[in-house]
Design a protein around this motif. Structure first.
Motif, PDB file in Angstrom:
ATOM      1  N   UNK A  97      35.101  22.659  64.600  1.00  0.00           N
ATOM      2  CA  UNK A  97      33.826  22.321  65.236  1.00  0.00           C
ATOM      3  C   UNK A  97      33.037  23.558  65.631  1.00  0.00           C
ATOM      4  N   UNK A  98      33.734  24.601  66.051  1.00  0.00           N
ATOM      5  CA  UNK A  98      33.046  25.829  66.452  1.00  0.00           C
ATOM      6  C   UNK A  98      32.319  26.453  65.261  1.00  0.00           C
ATOM      7  N   UNK A  99      33.009  26.534  64.112  1.00  0.00           N
ATOM      8  CA  UNK A  99      32.379  27.099  62.915  1.00  0.00           C
ATOM      9  C   UNK A  99      31.224  26.223  62.450  1.00  0.00           C
ATOM     10  N   UNK A 100      31.426  24.920  62.501  1.00  0.00           N
ATOM     11  CA  UNK A 100      30.388  23.982  62.082  1.00  0.00           C
ATOM     12  C   UNK A 100      29.155  24.104  62.981  1.00  0.00           C
ATOM     13  N   UNK A 101      29.367  24.156  64.282  1.00  0.00           N
ATOM     14  CA  UNK A 101      28.241  24.308  65.211  1.00  0.00           C
ATOM     15  C   UNK A 101      27.506  25.616  64.965  1.00  0.00           C
TER      16      UNK A 101
END
Length: 125
Positions: free
Chosen positions: A60-64
């Motif tokens: 989720x961090x990379x996606x955000x």
């Protein structure tokens, strides 16, 4: 003959100024087109990057982070379209404004959903 010389000089000066203005206008438009092309290329590259981040393992961090980059690039592109080129028809500028606002809205929705993901994951357990 003095009057003719003066008129010829004025005509030559006017023609030179007109050509300089035309050349400058073309240079400005070409620079604008180059900038739009570069930002559009970055948007395309960003879409590929977002797509690859949707596969497992999902971070989720990379996606955000990637979605934030993508949002920033799209906003930059549409800001350039709206502010830098008065030669575009009004309806295209309005469409660009709509897209820019929609991207910002969708980005906020993604942030809201991603912030709730850990809570939803806990509820499943």
């Amino acid at each position: 003959t003095a009057k003719t010389t003066t008129e010829t000089t004025k005509t030559t000066t006017t023609t030179t100024i007109d050509k300089a203005v035309e050349t400058t206008t073309k240079a400005v438009l070409l620079t604008w087109i180059r900038d739009v092309h570069e930002l559009a290329r970055r948007v395309g590259d960003g879409m590929t990057d977002v797509g690859t981040l949707l596969y497992a393992p999902l971070s989720l961090e990379d996606l955000q982070s990637q979605i934030q980059q993508q949002t920033t690039t799209i906003v930059e592109l549409h800001t350039l379209v709206q502010e830098k080129n008065e030669h575009l028809p009004t309806d295209l500028q309005e469409l660009s404004s709509t897209i820019r606002q929609a991207v910002q809205t969708r980005y906020q929705q993604v942030l809201d959903e991603c912030s709730q993901c850990p809570q939803k994951q806990q509820q499943k357990l």
